[in-house]
Scaffold this motif. Structure first.
Motif, PDB file in Angstrom:
ATOM      1  N   ALA A  62      -2.081   6.833   9.044  1.00  0.00           N
ATOM      2  CA  ALA A  62      -2.569   6.903   7.661  1.00  0.00           C
ATOM      3  C   ALA A  62      -3.550   8.049   7.475  1.00  0.00           C
ATOM      4  N   ALA A  63      -3.716   8.443   6.221  1.00  0.00           N
ATOM      5  CA  ALA A  63      -4.775   9.390   5.881  1.00  0.00           C
ATOM      6  C   ALA A  63      -6.109   8.752   6.247  1.00  0.00           C
ATOM      7  N   VAL A  64      -7.104   9.585   6.473  1.00  0.00           N
ATOM      8  CA  VAL A  64      -8.437   9.080   6.776  1.00  0.00           C
ATOM      9  C   VAL A  64      -9.368   9.527   5.653  1.00  0.00           C
ATOM     10  N   ALA A  65     -10.089   8.563   5.096  1.00  0.00           N
ATOM     11  CA  ALA A  65     -11.075   8.892   4.062  1.00  0.00           C
ATOM     12  C   ALA A  65     -12.431   8.394   4.516  1.00  0.00           C
ATOM     13  N   GLU A  66     -13.380   9.299   4.591  1.00  0.00           N
ATOM     14  CA  GLU A  66     -14.733   8.960   5.048  1.00  0.00           C
ATOM     15  C   GLU A  66     -14.688   8.116   6.322  1.00  0.00           C
ATOM     16  N   GLY A  67     -13.839   8.540   7.260  1.00  0.00           N
ATOM     17  CA  GLY A  67     -13.784   7.885   8.565  1.00  0.00           C
ATOM     18  C   GLY A  67     -12.925   6.628   8.624  1.00  0.00           C
ATOM     19  N   GLU A  68     -12.396   6.187   7.486  1.00  0.00           N
ATOM     20  CA  GLU A  68     -11.601   4.955   7.494  1.00  0.00           C
ATOM     21  C   GLU A  68     -10.130   5.244   7.185  1.00  0.00           C
ATOM     22  N   PRO A  69      -9.211   4.606   7.938  1.00  0.00           N
ATOM     23  CA  PRO A  69      -7.788   4.828   7.652  1.00  0.00           C
ATOM     24  C   PRO A  69      -7.404   4.202   6.308  1.00  0.00           C
ATOM     25  N   CYS A  70      -6.536   4.910   5.563  1.00  0.00           N
ATOM     26  CA  CYS A  70      -6.157   4.447   4.225  1.00  0.00           C
ATOM     27  C   CYS A  70      -5.018   3.447   4.312  1.00  0.00           C
ATOM     28  N   VAL A  71      -5.305   2.297   4.873  1.00  0.00           N
ATOM     29  CA  VAL A  71      -4.326   1.218   4.954  1.00  0.00           C
ATOM     30  C   VAL A  71      -5.077  -0.102   4.988  1.00  0.00           C
ATOM     31  N   THR A  72      -4.520  -1.104   4.323  1.00  0.00           N
ATOM     32  CA  THR A  72      -5.044  -2.464   4.408  1.00  0.00           C
ATOM     33  C   THR A  72      -3.889  -3.411   4.150  1.00  0.00           C
ATOM     34  N   HIS A  73      -3.986  -4.625   4.699  1.00  0.00           N
ATOM     35  CA  HIS A  73      -2.944  -5.619   4.400  1.00  0.00           C
ATOM     36  C   HIS A  73      -3.176  -6.092   2.967  1.00  0.00           C
ATOM     37  N   VAL A  74      -2.312  -5.664   2.060  1.00  0.00           N
ATOM     38  CA  VAL A  74      -2.535  -5.893   0.626  1.00  0.00           C
ATOM     39  C   VAL A  74      -2.407  -7.370   0.274  1.00  0.00           C
ATOM     40  N   GLY A  75      -1.420  -8.017   0.834  1.00  0.00           N
ATOM     41  CA  GLY A  75      -1.145  -9.424   0.525  1.00  0.00           C
ATOM     42  C   GLY A  75       0.235  -9.755   1.046  1.00  0.00           C
ATOM     43  N   THR A  76       0.690 -10.992   0.812  1.00  0.00           N
ATOM     44  CA  THR A  76       1.986 -11.412   1.359  1.00  0.00           C
ATOM     45  C   THR A  76       3.167 -10.825   0.572  1.00  0.00           C
ATOM     46  N   ASP A  77       4.324 -11.056   1.041  1.00  0.00           N
ATOM     47  CA  ASP A  77       5.634 -10.592   0.524  1.00  0.00           C
ATOM     48  C   ASP A  77       5.571  -9.291  -0.277  1.00  0.00           C
ATOM     49  N   GLY A  78       5.734  -9.350  -1.621  1.00  0.00           N
ATOM     50  CA  GLY A  78       5.858  -8.113  -2.394  1.00  0.00           C
ATOM     51  C   GLY A  78       4.549  -7.451  -2.809  1.00  0.00           C
ATOM     52  N   ALA A  79       3.417  -7.941  -2.313  1.00  0.00           N
ATOM     53  CA  ALA A  79       2.116  -7.435  -2.784  1.00  0.00           C
ATOM     54  C   ALA A  79       1.960  -5.923  -2.585  1.00  0.00           C
ATOM     55  N   GLY A  80       2.459  -5.437  -1.446  1.00  0.00           N
ATOM     56  CA  GLY A  80       2.307  -4.007  -1.154  1.00  0.00           C
ATOM     57  C   GLY A  80       3.071  -3.141  -2.142  1.00  0.00           C
ATOM     58  N   HIS A  81       4.310  -3.520  -2.395  1.00  0.00           N
ATOM     59  CA  HIS A  81       5.102  -2.737  -3.351  1.00  0.00           C
ATOM     60  C   HIS A  81       4.585  -2.905  -4.779  1.00  0.00           C
ATOM     61  N   PHE A  82       4.020  -4.069  -5.070  1.00  0.00           N
ATOM     62  CA  PHE A  82       3.433  -4.271  -6.399  1.00  0.00           C
ATOM     63  C   PHE A  82       2.256  -3.305  -6.598  1.00  0.00           C
ATOM     64  N   VAL A  83       1.392  -3.256  -5.610  1.00  0.00           N
ATOM     65  CA  VAL A  83       0.204  -2.389  -5.724  1.00  0.00           C
ATOM     66  C   VAL A  83       0.605  -0.915  -5.739  1.00  0.00           C
ATOM     67  N   LYS A  84       1.641  -0.569  -4.975  1.00  0.00           N
ATOM     68  CA  LYS A  84       2.138   0.816  -5.017  1.00  0.00           C
ATOM     69  C   LYS A  84       2.667   1.148  -6.417  1.00  0.00           C
ATOM     70  N   MET A  85       3.340   0.182  -7.032  1.00  0.00           N
ATOM     71  CA  MET A  85       3.850   0.386  -8.385  1.00  0.00           C
ATOM     72  C   MET A  85       2.692   0.640  -9.359  1.00  0.00           C
ATOM     73  N   ILE A  86       1.648  -0.164  -9.255  1.00  0.00           N
ATOM     74  CA  ILE A  86       0.488   0.031 -10.146  1.00  0.00           C
ATOM     75  C   ILE A  86      -0.156   1.390  -9.855  1.00  0.00           C
ATOM     76  N   HIS A  87      -0.260   1.740  -8.579  1.00  0.00           N
ATOM     77  CA  HIS A  87      -0.776   3.072  -8.222  1.00  0.00           C
ATOM     78  C   HIS A  87      -0.010   4.152  -8.985  1.00  0.00           C
ATOM     79  N   ASN A  88       1.289   4.046  -8.987  1.00  0.00           N
ATOM     80  CA  ASN A  88       2.092   5.068  -9.674  1.00  0.00           C
ATOM     81  C   ASN A  88       1.868   5.032 -11.184  1.00  0.00           C
TER      82      ASN A  88
END
Ligand code: ATR
Length: 473
Positions: free
Chosen positions: A163-189
């Motif tokens: 992952a990218a690193v921002a201020e020393g921290e990797p830009c990844v986190t467990h967003v939530g179960t099942d579709g949560a990651g794709h949901f948040v990516k959709m909102i990001h877009n």
């Protein structure tokens, strides 16, 4: 038989898949298996990148056999039918506890469906948003994984390694179960759409208001990038505006056809927000603005319609530019506030425990909306995890307070001058709507009760009421 030596595999070696595979291979501790339906793509990748030490397979069976258990395979194929086809192939060969990762831009409801089907077979399915385009995939994207906590135990360190690193921290986190990651990516877009449209409106207002050339406006954006608006999008906007067309010598922006396309995630964001009942008006205006731009027949037909009679001039250029900057910042705060409202509503509807502050953090690097500003969002949710509206957090309240007079000026100017500024003006309308002590929704309720006996509630007592209107027969 093939030895199981790889801790992660990648299926689908088009640009995104190849770059992610190379990124994975470049990190200490990873051995990367690769497979593509058509061998030629695999061959090209392994020939051009011997340093990666890829474990390449010609068949999906060999590929699966080359993975250590629990197996983990990242699918980077064409969204939709391609993804389903590869999931079927892997599901037939994978065993209990193995992990299928979909890193494509899947619709989160597809991810929910696929996760359920995989779980019923004892497999883990992790739908993962990956943002940052080709460059991000190679050098460090922002990663938004969903799926089970169990799967994240294995994947977390692997994702963190690329992952990218921002201020020393990797830009990844467990967003939530099942579709949560794709949901948040959709909102990001969706937020990205709004951010881009707001910047485009700021450019248009300055250009039409002051007559400044694109290169001059590039300098303004470069200056803005040193302050609270600092972001990747502002930075690249300056670059785009500075670019000269090699063929004509004109500013490139003037030779690019003014019809903006889209790939659908912005539309999904708005469709889902409509379903959730969340007013993401800034994002919606951005999606509609692209749609409007891409209607040449209507635009040609309407081009003879009258505009304002009076020509518009800006008295003081520097003041106007500063007003636009403030209007942009205030509108941007509204867009993010609306995006996080959609995340909160989605989390509630689909049962995800999404840490809003963590989401803002993993967007600080790698992805398109990366910006300093996201730290303020993290702070706001850290100070008050139950914050009901981002724009009411102390920092944002103060920022809007400092910007709102300018914001009103700019929207009023735009209206008088006939310069379209749908995202600026709808953001202001949202702001004034959400803060209003009384809304004309009372009248709408009256109308609904009149024609449809929809009933209404009263401000002064409990209960549901219907009036016998004179129109009732
Ligand atoms: P790009 O637009 O960058 O080429 P894409 O179209 O999203 O990317 O994805 C193309 C990838 O999906 C390719 O790796 C393609 O495999 P081929 O090289 O064999 O064409 C893969 N892909 C598409 N449909 C697939 C399917 N049904 N099964 C397996 N792989 C598939």
């Amino acid at each position: 038989p093939t030895a199981a030596t790889a801790n992660i595999g990648v299926v689908g070696l088009a640009v995104m898949g190849s770059n992610l595979a190379r990124n994975l291979a470049s990190r200490e501790g990873n051995t990367v298996a690769v497979y593509n339906r058509t061998w030629a793509k695999t061959e090209t990748l392994i020939t051009e990148h011997p340093e990666a030490g890829f474990v390449a397979s010609k068949t999906i069976e060999e590929f699966v056999a080359s993975l250590e258990k629990p197996r983990a395979a990242l699918i980077m194929v064409q969204a939709g039918a391609g993804t389903d086809a590869v999931i079927d192939e892997l599901s037939a060969l994978f065993e209990e506890g193995d992990i299928i990762i979909d890193g494509g831009n899947a619709l989160f409801t597809d991810t929910i469906r696929r996760e359920k089907a995989a779980r019923e077979k004892g497999l883990n399915f992790v739908g993962t948003g990956i943002s940052g385009g080709e460059e991000g995939a190679l050098n460090g994207p922002s990663i938004m994984p969903g799926g089970s906590a169990e799967a994240y135990e294995k994947l977390g360190p692997i994702f963190a390694s690329i992952a990218a690193v921002a201020e020393g921290e990797p830009c990844v986190t467990h967003v939530g179960t099942d579709g949560a990651g794709h949901f948040v990516k959709m909102i990001h877009n969706g937020i990205e759409y709004a951010d881009m449209q707001l910047i485009a409106e700021a450019y248009d207002l300055i250009r039409q208001g002051t007559g400044a050339a694109p290169a001059e406006i590039a300098d303004i954006f470069a200056e803005w990038n040193k302050g609270e608006l600092e972001s990747y999008l502002i930075e690249i906007t300056a670059e785009v505006l500075r670019q000269t067309d090699a063929e004509t010598g004109k500013p490139l922006v003037d030779v690019i056809l003014d019809q903006a396309g889209s790939k659908g995630t912005g539309v999904w964001t708005v469709q889902n927000a409509l379903d959730l009942g969340i007013p993401v008006s800034g994002i919606a205006e951005a999606v509609f603005a692209r749609a409007l731009s891409s209607k040449p027949a209507q635009r040609a037909a309407a081009s003879s319609l009258p505009g304002p009679a009076e020509p518009w001039t800006v008295d003081d250029k520097a003041t106007f530019v500063e007003d636009v900057r403030r209007a942009l910042y205030a509108s941007k705060i509204v867009a993010y506030s609306q995006g996080f409202d959609a995340i909160i509503a989605g989390a509630e509807k689909y049962g995800w425990d999404i840490k809003k502050g963590e989401i803002a953090k993993i967007w600080r690097g790698g992805c398109i909306i990366r910006a300093q500003f996201l730290n303020r969002i993290t702070d706001a949710y850290n100070d008050d995890p139950e914050l009901v509206a981002l724009l009411t957090a102390p920092y944002f309240r103060a920022a809007i307070e400092g910007a709102q007079e300018s914001w009103r000026q700019v929207v009023a100017h735009a209206a008088k001058a006939g310069i379209p500024s749908p995202a600026f003006s709808s953001s202001l309308a949202y702001y004034d709507g959400i803060r209003a002590p009384r809304l004309p929704a009372a009248l709408v309720q009256g109308q609904r009760d009149f024609f449809g006996a929809h009933t209404y509630q009263r401000v002064d007592k409990e209960g549901t009421f219907h009036t016998l209107w004179s129109g009732d027969r």
